[in-house]
Design a protein around this motif. Sequence first.
Motif, PDB file in Angstrom:
ATOM      1  N   LYS A1152      15.180  -8.096  -2.337  1.00 13.86           N
ATOM      2  CA  LYS A1152      14.123  -9.044  -1.993  1.00 13.86           C
ATOM      3  C   LYS A1152      12.834  -8.259  -1.806  1.00 13.86           C
ATOM      4  O   LYS A1152      12.848  -7.050  -1.637  1.00 13.86           O
ATOM      5  CB  LYS A1152      14.468  -9.803  -0.702  1.00 13.86           C
ATOM      6  N   THR A1153      11.737  -8.969  -1.790  1.00 13.39           N
ATOM      7  CA  THR A1153      10.437  -8.316  -1.706  1.00 13.39           C
ATOM      8  C   THR A1153       9.640  -8.929  -0.560  1.00 13.39           C
ATOM      9  O   THR A1153       9.655 -10.153  -0.371  1.00 13.39           O
ATOM     10  CB  THR A1153       9.685  -8.498  -3.043  1.00 13.39           C
ATOM     11  N   THR A1154       8.966  -8.076   0.189  1.00 13.07           N
ATOM     12  CA  THR A1154       8.122  -8.581   1.291  1.00 13.07           C
ATOM     13  C   THR A1154       6.821  -9.129   0.716  1.00 13.07           C
ATOM     14  O   THR A1154       6.546  -8.995  -0.477  1.00 13.07           O
ATOM     15  CB  THR A1154       7.769  -7.435   2.260  1.00 13.07           C
ATOM     16  N   GLU A1155       6.018  -9.705   1.595  1.00 13.27           N
ATOM     17  CA  GLU A1155       4.701 -10.168   1.141  1.00 13.27           C
ATOM     18  C   GLU A1155       3.772  -8.965   0.968  1.00 13.27           C
ATOM     19  O   GLU A1155       4.033  -7.882   1.491  1.00 13.27           O
ATOM     20  CB  GLU A1155       4.114 -11.160   2.148  1.00 13.27           C
ATOM     21  N   VAL A1156       2.692  -9.160   0.237  1.00  9.42           N
ATOM     22  CA  VAL A1156       1.704  -8.098   0.009  1.00  9.42           C
ATOM     23  C   VAL A1156       0.666  -8.176   1.120  1.00  9.42           C
ATOM     24  O   VAL A1156       0.161  -9.257   1.437  1.00  9.42           O
ATOM     25  CB  VAL A1156       1.015  -8.281  -1.363  1.00  9.42           C
ATOM     26  N   ILE A1157       0.368  -7.048   1.751  1.00 16.25           N
ATOM     27  CA  ILE A1157      -0.702  -6.978   2.759  1.00 16.25           C
ATOM     28  C   ILE A1157      -1.880  -6.292   2.086  1.00 16.25           C
ATOM     29  O   ILE A1157      -1.747  -5.178   1.584  1.00 16.25           O
ATOM     30  CB  ILE A1157      -0.262  -6.163   3.997  1.00 16.25           C
ATOM     31  N   ARG A1158      -3.026  -6.942   2.064  1.00 18.28           N
ATOM     32  CA  ARG A1158      -4.161  -6.418   1.300  1.00 18.28           C
ATOM     33  C   ARG A1158      -4.948  -5.369   2.083  1.00 18.28           C
ATOM     34  O   ARG A1158      -5.105  -5.488   3.308  1.00 18.28           O
ATOM     35  CB  ARG A1158      -5.111  -7.570   0.923  1.00 18.28           C
ATOM     36  N   SER A1159      -5.448  -4.374   1.353  1.00 12.62           N
ATOM     37  CA  SER A1159      -6.412  -3.364   1.848  1.00 12.62           C
ATOM     38  C   SER A1159      -6.027  -2.750   3.183  1.00 12.62           C
ATOM     39  O   SER A1159      -6.692  -2.957   4.194  1.00 12.62           O
ATOM     40  CB  SER A1159      -7.806  -3.982   1.968  1.00 12.62           C
ATOM     41  N   THR A1160      -4.931  -2.023   3.183  1.00 12.67           N
ATOM     42  CA  THR A1160      -4.540  -1.329   4.413  1.00 12.67           C
ATOM     43  C   THR A1160      -3.619  -0.166   4.061  1.00 12.67           C
ATOM     44  O   THR A1160      -2.956  -0.184   3.031  1.00 12.67           O
ATOM     45  CB  THR A1160      -3.835  -2.274   5.408  1.00 12.67           C
ATOM     46  N   LEU A1161      -3.634   0.849   4.922  1.00 14.63           N
ATOM     47  CA  LEU A1161      -2.664   1.934   4.800  1.00 14.63           C
ATOM     48  C   LEU A1161      -1.633   1.833   5.926  1.00 14.63           C
ATOM     49  O   LEU A1161      -0.735   2.650   6.019  1.00 14.63           O
ATOM     50  CB  LEU A1161      -3.371   3.293   4.876  1.00 14.63           C
ATOM     51  N   ASN A1162      -1.819   0.818   6.792  1.00 13.23           N
ATOM     52  CA  ASN A1162      -0.934   0.654   7.951  1.00 13.23           C
ATOM     53  C   ASN A1162      -0.514  -0.815   8.030  1.00 13.23           C
ATOM     54  O   ASN A1162      -0.887  -1.529   8.955  1.00 13.23           O
ATOM     55  CB  ASN A1162      -1.661   1.065   9.238  1.00 13.23           C
TER      56      ASN A1162
END
Length: 2042
Positions: A1152-1162
Amino acid sequence: MLRVIVESASGIPKKIIGSPDPIASIVFRGEKQKTKAIDNDVNPVWNEVLGFDLKGSSLDASSFIDVIVKDYETIGKNKFIGSAKIPLRDLASGHMTSLPSKNVPLINEKQQATGANINLLIRYEEPDDLRPDRNEQPDGETSQVDAGDSGEGDERDADVGGRIHSGSPGAPTSQNQAGKPGYKSVHPSRKRNRALTNKPQDFQIRVRIIEGRQLPGNNINPVVKVNVCGQTHRTRIRRGNNPFFNEMFFYNVNMLPSELFDESISLRVYDSFSLRADGLLGYFKLDVGYIYDNSGHAIMRKWLLLSDPDDSSSGARGYLKVSITVVGTGDDPPTERKEMSEEQDDIESNLLVPAGVTMRWATLRLKVFRAEDMPQMDDAFIQTVKQVFGGEGDRKNLVDPYVEVSFAGKKLCTKFIEKNANPEWNELINLRVKFPSMCERIQLTVYDRDRLTKDDAIGTTFLNLSKMSSSGGEIEVSTAASEVGFLPAFGPCYINLYGSPREFTGLPDPYDKLNFGKGQGVAYRGRVLVELSTELDDKADRNVDDISSDDVLVAQKYQRRRKFSLCAVFHSACMLQEPGEPIQFEVSIGNYGNKLDSTCKPLSSTTQYSFAVFDGNHYYYLPWADTKPVVILTSHWEDISHRLDSVNILLFIAEKLESHLTSLKNAVLAKEPETHLEEICRKLIHHMIEDLNSFQLPAVEGQSHVTALDLQWRKLRDAAIDSIREMMANRMREAAIDVKATVEDIEDWLDRIKHLAEEPQNSMPDVIIWMLRGEKRVAFARVPANQILFSNFSEQACGKNCGRTQTIFMQYPMDKNKGVKVPVQLRVNMWLCLSAHEKNFNNFSDGNFSVYAEMYENQASVLGKWGTTGLVGRHKFSNVTGKVKLKRERFLPPRGWDWEEDWFVDPERWLLTEADAGHTEFTDEVFHNETRFPGGEWKAAVEPYTDVNGETVQNPKDFECPMGWCWEDAWSFDSDKAVDEKGWEYGVTIPPDDKPKSWVAVEKMYHVHRRKRLIRPRKKISDKKAVTEKRDPGEGWEYSSLIGWKFHRKERSSDTFRRRRWRRKMVPSDCIGSSAIFKLEGALGVDVDEKASKADAAKLFGANTPSVSCHFTQFYCYHLRVYVYQARNLCAMDKNSFSDPYAHVSFLHVSKTTEVIRSTLNPSWDQTLIFEDIEIYGDPQTIVRNPPDVVLELCDSDQVGKDEPLGRCTCWPVVTLNPSRVVSPKLLWLPVTKKGSSAGEVLLAAELFLKNQDTDGDLPLMPPRRGEKLFMVPQGIRPVVQLTAIEVLTWGLRNMTTYQLATVSSPSLIVECGGEVVETAVVKNIKKNPNFPGSVLLLKVLLPKEEIYTPPIVLKVIDHRPFGRKPVVGQCTIDRLEEFRCDPYCVNSDVCMSARVAMIAASQEEVVIDIEERTMVKSEPQAEMEEETVDWWSKFYASVDQHEKCGPYLKKGYDTLKMFDSELEEVAEFQGLNDFCSTFKLQRGKTEYDEDDPSVVGEFKGSFKIYPLSDDPGVPAPPRQFRELPESGPQECLVRIYVVRCLDLQPKDTNGLCDPYVKISLGGKKLDDRDNYKPNTLNPEFGRMFELSCFLPQDKDLKIAVYDYDLLSRDEKVGETIIDLENRLLSRFRAGCGLPKTYCVSGINQWRDQLKPSQILQNVARVRGVTPPHIEADGSSLSFSGKRYNLQDFEANTVIHQHLGPARERLSLHVLRTQGVVPEHVETRSLCSSHQPTLSQGKIQMWVDIFPKSLGLPGPPWDVTPRKAKKYALRAIIWNTTDVTLDERSITGEDMSDIYVKGWMPGMEDYKQQTDVHYRSLDGYGNFNWRFIFGFDYLPAEQMCVVSKKEHIWNLDKTELRIPPKLIIQIWDNDKFSLDDYLGTVELDLHNLISPAKSSEKCSLKMLPWREGSVASKKPLPNSLFSQKSVRGWWPCTVEQDGKLVLGGKVEMTLEIVEEKEMEERPAGKGRDEPNMNPRLDPPKRPDTSFFWFTNPCKTMKFIVWRRFKWIFIGAILLLLVILFLGILLYSLPNYISMKIVKPFS
């Protein structure tokens, strides 16, 4: 220092045969040293001095030494004779310094007297408390403890060099710390020292050649050549046998650490003027890895014993003193320190070998017997031609192998053997080495000889000497303890070769590098049988020799084979990245199982081909379901189970210890109470002792294949385990355990156990698994055989993965991406055992094994009818390839097997798998086709509906929705392609095709074909499948368009070929259980008919093997939850400095795949991924013990292009078999790795529940939802949060670089944490004021209470640009927040203090400065006098403890300054000067893996305070932390930069030196000191002060760069250092101007701060918020901060001199210095270069003073100009010589010499002087009365002569050299018509002058210090000539004859040192020239015989001819007279007689 002189022993009992060879050992505090052995002597005399370094500690009353005497045995263990214990309490009491111990009785093991006595003398020297300091020697010879100064360093030294036989003279022992008895590692632990990532990186090797001693030869001119990594440097040419070089060479390399450590450093000393081939005087060689393993990665000021590489019998060839350092990334190179004791440097005690070891010649005898399984290396063209013409082709033996052995730069080869894959060389290779060897690995490479091209490497392996020898590093607890030291030994044993795949192709091998041992070999390439032994002091006649037939026979018994069985059950293969060709796995061990190798019996070594199936999310997997493929292998190897059992037991103990240690470390991190930690410690040690006691290693004796190394290794292991057990027991006895120290000790024990588990003689090859796509090898995995080997010795002796399912990530061969992509993740259960133990497999096996014979029925379609007529090249029944003909009747089961049922049709599993398998959503597609004539009407095509391949399908209206699915939409056309508005695309058909090749979206007249893609999505609603009707044997066909193409299940119109699989089950007839499968050896039922030849039969060999599978009748249903909470520190993959991370989570065949979190390294996902109904086959208990891994693959989502990988992480789920009893898993930070290195961390946990078949109600409640499909992490697992305040001090931005070519002008800062965001005001103009207008922000955030879960703070800088653009121009992540946490109610925090300091510094108010005028007490001349005797350098040298250089400075009572060995920011007590605000680097851009960081684009200055807030709104908020802040406006400052000197600069010129000068830049100002460059030096003394003014904070960065001056080319930068002046000014530690120790108003230490001490103290009071100090009127006492201080207390024992200021200020200063402010100092800063950013380019010693102009004028600056050398003269009067060798024979036969004397000072060879000639000395006596005068520049402080001279004519500058003052006097014999003859020399060190003899009779060679038994070694050396001023006497001159020094003459001289002033007062002329005075020299009174014969003929007559031939002359005259008389007589006699007769006159 404790010195034991072992004199002699007497009465040693004789042996039964012959006399013993006694050797004595002394053991003191765990350190052991030995004498040499005395052969055949019962009364041995050793007279050896053994020294023990006490490391600064003193003797205590309980100290003692153990004396052990043994009988030395060359082979085997030394035999114990007797021992004695001598207490040292008399020495410890201090009453005596030496303790004579005469006739001490030796007692045996039974404590009975042996009758033998030993005589010793023990001396004790009190330790000096001299602290080491790096600044002792200005030319860089500064501080570092030598390798011998630390226990660890010593141990490492001892281990590397000390691989010596227990009986060899002086085998060393490890030196443990007192109180820690036990065994130390037997070779240098590379674990700690070599923790380097194996990627190419920068290294620098520094070699300093200091001096040589006792070089052989007469009148030589030595030069040293240094070769490292192919680069060679040479020193300048020197003269004499004891040359002083002091030259440093730098070697910069960029390479893999593993390759660098195998490179060697060679040092060769040549006689430069020798034209002969034997110009080499001596050499020394050592590995770079040896240096790196030493303490500090360096050897400092060590003597190397030079030897002759060609003549081992020649002994020592002199000594060379060197320092060698290997500097790696981030290393701080240690700096040298010249030892005080080095004045009389004792070579023996400082040799580069462990204490007590003698360097001896040894021969490594390597026997190369044979090899086997060599792969094909040559083209089979000739063999093919032979076969064509009916000959015998032999493809197997297409290889011509030979072995190349290389060690320490020497290479030797065996003979080559033609066309033989199993060659027998039987050759002995002799390698001569100095032992202990500094080189560690013998490389064996097997080559294939090619006549035309370069020889190809077949494979490479290494023999590591450190793993097959031991230095004997045990502690003799009892005198009878066994020794464990042994010389290198190995085998006879096979060693395996690994490299590129075995299959031969004529193309270049892409994996060729692997065959040279570079990288992990991917395939087995054969094995070589070798044996290694070591002979000391033995010289072989030949380098390569034949092995005797006896030895070949002995090796036979080590080749006895036994049968091994291997079974591998493949449980799953998932995480495949793409589908494609069918996949199969091959398992091989050695050649067995390699399906492309025909040399072994056919085996079931490959799985069936399978096609991959989509898992519904991201990956593909192989659908094996309940039938798992099984691989069976039988192979034949030597039985080395006794070795591998020991390895597995030790690894088991180590693994257990490691897991306990991890839990202990976690408890320490969790800050558990000390008592609890101690309890865990004790429990751990207790378990460990139990393990060591209970798990015994198998006995070695009596086993087959036992070698000498096995016995020694066993002994070593036993001794080491006993030692560890004892240390653990001692630790348990301690009342209180120091946890930190114990953790370090446990790590050390763990390292040792792991080292003991290394097995050098592991001849069992690794098991290699290959993944094949079609016939192509794609990915591999190597599994060491011991990990899966079964043992019946004990449960612990079984491999850790024997019979257990393990997860294997396969890898691509030579993967350049280093595992960024995983080819496949395997779950495989492997079991390897001796065939004798097969029955035990039944206990391990899981599931039911079934065995089938299989064959394929083939048919072809001819004119629409299926039959066998159209089969071209195929048979009706064949194997899977179709090429081997099979018949049902001819199938015979293997022996011991029977048929169970009849043949049946069984289609391949992957054919039954539909296209929608694994998907939850699927799109059906159909193409609607129409055709027409050009320009005509469109009509339905012949095949109106087709699939994408053009195959006919049914009408979309007739499609039925499959069972368990539902339609989501009606049929529609696909509008996402290049189509027109109705969905059509058009094309032209070009014959012979019936379909167009390309399509367009616009209709043209000439288009004849069009198509429309119809799609209809459907969704899975349940797992019900359509019931498949039972197939009869008539079905099960699979179809293909052409033979060899991919098969499909449904028949198509284009199909021409079909086949189906028939199978027949077999069962074992005799043995019961799963182990029967091991009996399946050999092929099944190959039909060899009459027509086929033998060759065809061979071709069919192994064609059809039975297929084995493991069938599971029952599966269990599991439910998995993966809690992915957050990640931190991920790599930036986008241009905007961030990534868009998401994670694929894979578990077995689901993902399964998580959601994408935009513009972050954390990213913070806070997401639960739920996997329903996972079917897992096998026993649930097995899953609990060994659950499958959950794998996270993090990716960066990209809008354009492919998503990029960010790294991978694996996690074990917590398995719960009873879901009603829930144990919540704990979220843990797990490392993310990418390309083998860290790429961030993920916080996650996973739990796996066994689902009950009856009800799902037992599962935990579903987690809370966020949106329709997203579940959050549930309570109880997610961290507990608390409302927290984060105060942010946003001070300003600095050094912002341009963004998109425009400068950053109006930035603001965004601070994010835990979902909350806050932004600062915009900086109006960053150039005028880079600080933020409002400085403090506040965030209220819900942060976790537990520190480990705290999210990071993210800073983003955005620039406000025209048109509303706000790009992110820099970002920074701060992930460690604990340092910013504080108690908000704690008053007077550091921040307030710092802020107030900053306010005072920034205040613009008027300040009154009154420095009172003092009357000068002393007169001008006196002041000048003081100026001469003391200067700033006096203060500097006094501060670095070089008191001999500082003159009367300290006696006058002046103060010293503080020397910092590092940057001021690195000094711990000043907290990096970041107390007001910290500096955070801002980054931008994408992380490229090869670079360490994204580019730094600026800095943010600020700070944070984090504290909890109450949840109750009624509670008032705590006080704010950042309250008082200074003005943030700019202020003007005066900056003074003092540059003292540089150390060890990187050379920039070709001569290995550079011409450095300093360049300073501050803001826009630059100062260039190019005119004052220092020519040709790496250690320049600059002594420069620069003064600049600047505005802070704009000009905060002060750059100090050192450049290399070049006349013609551009000046090169050596390195630079940057100082942040703003931090220094704002810090509360007052780093602007350091406070001196005393307050002086005049003199050289005059006060230079702007404020007086009392004013500074008042400011400190304001800063701390305390009452101002109260000072008494007379200044005698002061009260401050509640304490009272008296001046008398501070100045009790100090000298009060006239320069001191008033008492009030002095007392204020004393109090100030107790407040922790920065003292007056010099800091040592590292210079860095962009060219090699990770390596130091040298050091610079300097300091900076900063004075805000608002506070008034500062005091006068220091004068730091360097000292100048003084002029001196050495006057040497040569009076007489005597006993000079008479070198010539005169004409008259006398021995005589024409003597003259020559003299010079080293470095000034051009100013040689010589006396006149004393001709014809007949007795060796010469009288001269001749004066030499040598003028020289001398630095008394450094005791060095300064010599400036041009190296070459073309040099611009003189090179300044510093050379010790020496005088060389030589006696020569003058020859007019040939070269003069050299008669002798004496070298006099003017500092350590050899005491002259009063008369010539007393003058002998014993006066020389290095002579054995010399007088000088017993008497203390006299003072230097510089203190004695004048000395007269006789000195001996030596000359070398036959390698020995003999007396060449004696010379009488007066030596006198005269200073410049004295030269004028007492003049003297050279020789006997005027002014001939002081003293006057009379002409020599030479005998009359002294003259030159050619110019004095009269004297020649008188003194040579007359003296010698006087009697001959007289005799000749008399004879002449007699002859004359007789002649006259004879002449006159006839006349006389006739006259007598005639008598005419009568």
